[in-house]
Write a protein that holds these residues in place. Structure first.
Motif, PDB file in Angstrom:
ATOM      1  N   LYS A 150       0.826  -1.207   0.000  1.00 17.58           N
ATOM      2  CA  LYS A 150       0.000   0.000   0.000  1.00 17.58           C
ATOM      3  C   LYS A 150       0.867   1.268   0.000  1.00 17.58           C
ATOM      4  O   LYS A 150       0.612   2.213  -0.756  1.00 17.58           O
ATOM      5  CB  LYS A 150      -0.894  -0.004   1.246  1.00 17.58           C
ATOM      6  CG  LYS A 150      -2.020   0.989   1.212  1.00 17.58           C
ATOM      7  CD  LYS A 150      -3.187   0.437   0.411  1.00 17.58           C
ATOM      8  CE  LYS A 150      -4.430   1.290   0.618  1.00 17.58           C
ATOM      9  NZ  LYS A 150      -5.556   0.797  -0.199  1.00 17.58           N
ATOM     10  N   VAL A 151       1.896   1.276   0.859  1.00 16.76           N
ATOM     11  CA  VAL A 151       2.730   2.481   0.949  1.00 16.76           C
ATOM     12  C   VAL A 151       3.546   2.666  -0.330  1.00 16.76           C
ATOM     13  O   VAL A 151       3.767   3.801  -0.777  1.00 16.76           O
ATOM     14  CB  VAL A 151       3.626   2.451   2.208  1.00 16.76           C
ATOM     15  CG1 VAL A 151       4.761   1.464   2.077  1.00 16.76           C
ATOM     16  CG2 VAL A 151       4.155   3.840   2.533  1.00 16.76           C
ATOM     17  N   LEU A 152       3.965   1.581  -0.958  1.00 17.56           N
ATOM     18  CA  LEU A 152       4.699   1.690  -2.228  1.00 17.56           C
ATOM     19  C   LEU A 152       3.796   2.250  -3.328  1.00 17.56           C
ATOM     20  O   LEU A 152       4.207   3.102  -4.106  1.00 17.56           O
ATOM     21  CB  LEU A 152       5.270   0.329  -2.637  1.00 17.56           C
ATOM     22  CG  LEU A 152       6.477  -0.142  -1.820  1.00 17.56           C
ATOM     23  CD1 LEU A 152       6.775  -1.612  -2.106  1.00 17.56           C
ATOM     24  CD2 LEU A 152       7.707   0.712  -2.110  1.00 17.56           C
ATOM     25  N   LYS A 153       2.547   1.779  -3.371  1.00 18.32           N
ATOM     26  CA  LYS A 153       1.605   2.300  -4.361  1.00 18.32           C
ATOM     27  C   LYS A 153       1.311   3.770  -4.106  1.00 18.32           C
ATOM     28  O   LYS A 153       1.249   4.579  -5.035  1.00 18.32           O
ATOM     29  CB  LYS A 153       0.300   1.493  -4.321  1.00 18.32           C
ATOM     30  CG  LYS A 153       0.362   0.194  -5.084  1.00 18.32           C
ATOM     31  CD  LYS A 153      -1.021  -0.380  -5.294  1.00 18.32           C
ATOM     32  CE  LYS A 153      -0.950  -1.553  -6.255  1.00 18.32           C
ATOM     33  NZ  LYS A 153      -2.257  -2.191  -6.462  1.00 18.32           N
ATOM     34  N   HIS A 154       1.134   4.114  -2.851  1.00 19.10           N
ATOM     35  CA  HIS A 154       0.781   5.482  -2.475  1.00 19.10           C
ATOM     36  C   HIS A 154       1.881   6.468  -2.862  1.00 19.10           C
ATOM     37  O   HIS A 154       1.604   7.605  -3.252  1.00 19.10           O
ATOM     38  CB  HIS A 154       0.512   5.555  -0.971  1.00 19.10           C
ATOM     39  CG  HIS A 154       0.186   6.928  -0.475  1.00 19.10           C
ATOM     40  ND1 HIS A 154      -1.010   7.555  -0.765  1.00 19.10           N
ATOM     41  CD2 HIS A 154       0.900   7.810   0.280  1.00 19.10           C
ATOM     42  CE1 HIS A 154      -1.024   8.753  -0.215  1.00 19.10           C
ATOM     43  NE2 HIS A 154       0.122   8.939   0.425  1.00 19.10           N
ATOM     44  N   THR A 155       3.126   6.037  -2.757  1.00 16.84           N
ATOM     45  CA  THR A 155       4.247   6.932  -3.043  1.00 16.84           C
ATOM     46  C   THR A 155       4.712   6.847  -4.492  1.00 16.84           C
ATOM     47  O   THR A 155       5.606   7.593  -4.891  1.00 16.84           O
ATOM     48  CB  THR A 155       5.433   6.619  -2.109  1.00 16.84           C
ATOM     49  OG1 THR A 155       5.701   5.222  -2.145  1.00 16.84           O
ATOM     50  CG2 THR A 155       5.111   7.002  -0.680  1.00 16.84           C
ATOM     51  N   GLY A 156       4.126   5.937  -5.274  1.00 20.16           N
ATOM     52  CA  GLY A 156       4.451   5.864  -6.687  1.00 20.16           C
ATOM     53  C   GLY A 156       5.800   5.255  -7.008  1.00 20.16           C
ATOM     54  O   GLY A 156       6.344   5.437  -8.105  1.00 20.16           O
ATOM     55  N   VAL A 157       6.367   4.519  -6.052  1.00 20.61           N
ATOM     56  CA  VAL A 157       7.648   3.849  -6.299  1.00 20.61           C
ATOM     57  C   VAL A 157       7.442   2.713  -7.296  1.00 20.61           C
ATOM     58  O   VAL A 157       6.429   2.011  -7.275  1.00 20.61           O
ATOM     59  CB  VAL A 157       8.223   3.301  -4.962  1.00 20.61           C
ATOM     60  CG1 VAL A 157       9.420   2.400  -5.204  1.00 20.61           C
ATOM     61  CG2 VAL A 157       8.597   4.453  -4.042  1.00 20.61           C
ATOM     62  N   SER A 158       8.409   2.525  -8.178  1.00 22.15           N
ATOM     63  CA  SER A 158       8.345   1.450  -9.164  1.00 22.15           C
ATOM     64  C   SER A 158       8.610   0.108  -8.488  1.00 22.15           C
ATOM     65  O   SER A 158       9.646  -0.076  -7.844  1.00 22.15           O
ATOM     66  CB  SER A 158       9.383   1.692 -10.265  1.00 22.15           C
ATOM     67  OG  SER A 158       9.428   0.605 -11.156  1.00 22.15           O
ATOM     68  N   VAL A 159       7.666  -0.822  -8.597  1.00 25.06           N
ATOM     69  CA  VAL A 159       7.797  -2.140  -7.969  1.00 25.06           C
ATOM     70  C   VAL A 159       7.962  -3.209  -9.040  1.00 25.06           C
ATOM     71  O   VAL A 159       7.137  -3.343  -9.945  1.00 25.06           O
ATOM     72  CB  VAL A 159       6.581  -2.460  -7.082  1.00 25.06           C
ATOM     73  CG1 VAL A 159       6.692  -3.869  -6.509  1.00 25.06           C
ATOM     74  CG2 VAL A 159       6.462  -1.440  -5.958  1.00 25.06           C
ATOM     75  N   ILE A 160       9.046  -3.958  -8.940  1.00 26.57           N
ATOM     76  CA  ILE A 160       9.320  -5.045  -9.895  1.00 26.57           C
ATOM     77  C   ILE A 160       8.466  -6.255  -9.559  1.00 26.57           C
ATOM     78  O   ILE A 160       7.894  -6.886 -10.440  1.00 26.57           O
ATOM     79  CB  ILE A 160      10.825  -5.398  -9.880  1.00 26.57           C
ATOM     80  CG1 ILE A 160      11.648  -4.179 -10.290  1.00 26.57           C
ATOM     81  CG2 ILE A 160      11.124  -6.586 -10.805  1.00 26.57           C
ATOM     82  CD1 ILE A 160      13.110  -4.254  -9.888  1.00 26.57           C
ATOM     83  N   GLY A 161       8.366  -6.594  -8.277  1.00 25.77           N
ATOM     84  CA  GLY A 161       7.519  -7.710  -7.884  1.00 25.77           C
ATOM     85  C   GLY A 161       7.938  -8.323  -6.559  1.00 25.77           C
ATOM     86  O   GLY A 161       8.798  -7.801  -5.855  1.00 25.77           O
TER      87      GLY A 161
END
Length: 216
Positions: A150-161
């Motif tokens: 959730k926090v990664l999505k909220h901050t717009g960080v690129s997530v590989i997986g």
């Protein structure tokens, strides 16, 4: 393709260093742990170096090595120093190899403080790195995994997986579905973690990793 990869966990002790070794081996990347705390048991850099087989990887010296096995901000405070994340970012750009990836291993999870103001999550943003999330199944792990997502999505960080470790559990599929982040793979529980184990797991991870990295 983003050639800066940051490996974080949903908590402490979920297997980030083993995952870092596998990812580094799979990509023949360079490895760097910017901040190491708790030197009595040796460093994660030493562990990764010992587990790699390829002759390309360079394991770089940490930016900060702190003796106390505590959060970085506290360990640094006890040694009367302040962790400078601008310096870490400069070092990351200097160390990044041409044409290959730099795998960076964090300390603990996203909300681990590095100094009085900056958390690991903030550093990832400054680095402009793609994130691999390491997770294991334990009581409470779904909450930790989904808070991380959730926090990664909220901050717009690129997530590989995600890379999962330990004993397999159906919770993994749920976490992947709920988060919307892909599953890169899983590293099974091992009786002995050695070079051969890392090499085997790296060979399994290489194809999905490379495919996902080309999307970032």
């Amino acid at each position: 393709m983003n050639n800066k990869i940051f490996i974080t966990g949903i908590g402490t002790g979920v297997g980030k260093t083993i995952v870092s070794a596998c990812v580094t081996e799979a990509l023949q990347a360079d490895y760097w742990k910017p901040v190491q705390t708790g030197l009595a048991e040796g460093t994660d850099t030493d562990t990764v170096r010992r587990l790699l087989s390829n002759t390309v990887t360079v394991c770089h010296q940490e930016a900060y090595c702190l003796h106390e096995p505590a959060s970085p901000h506290l360990a640094a405070r006890l040694e009367k120093i302040t962790i400078d994340t601008d310096f870490i970012v400069q070092e990351a750009n200097r160390l990044r190899p041409a044409g290959r990836a730099l795998v960076m291993e964090g300390a603990g999870g996203l909300m681990v403080p590095l100094n009085e103001e900056i958390f690991t999550l903030d550093l990832i943003g400054q680095l402009q790195a793609g994130v691999i999330i390491v997770a294991q199944n334990y009581l409470g792990s779904i909450n930790h995994a989904m808070l991380t997502a959730k926090v990664l999505k909220h901050t717009g960080v690129s997530v590989i997986g995600w890379i999962f470790g330990g004993d397999e559990h159906s919770n993994e599929d749920d976490v992947v579905r709920w988060s919307g982040f892909p599953k890169i793979g899983r590293i099974p529980q091992a009786v002995q973690v050695d070079k051969e184990f890392i090499r085997q797991q790296a060979s399994v991870l290489a194809a999905p990793l490379n495919a996902l990295l080309h999307d970032h």
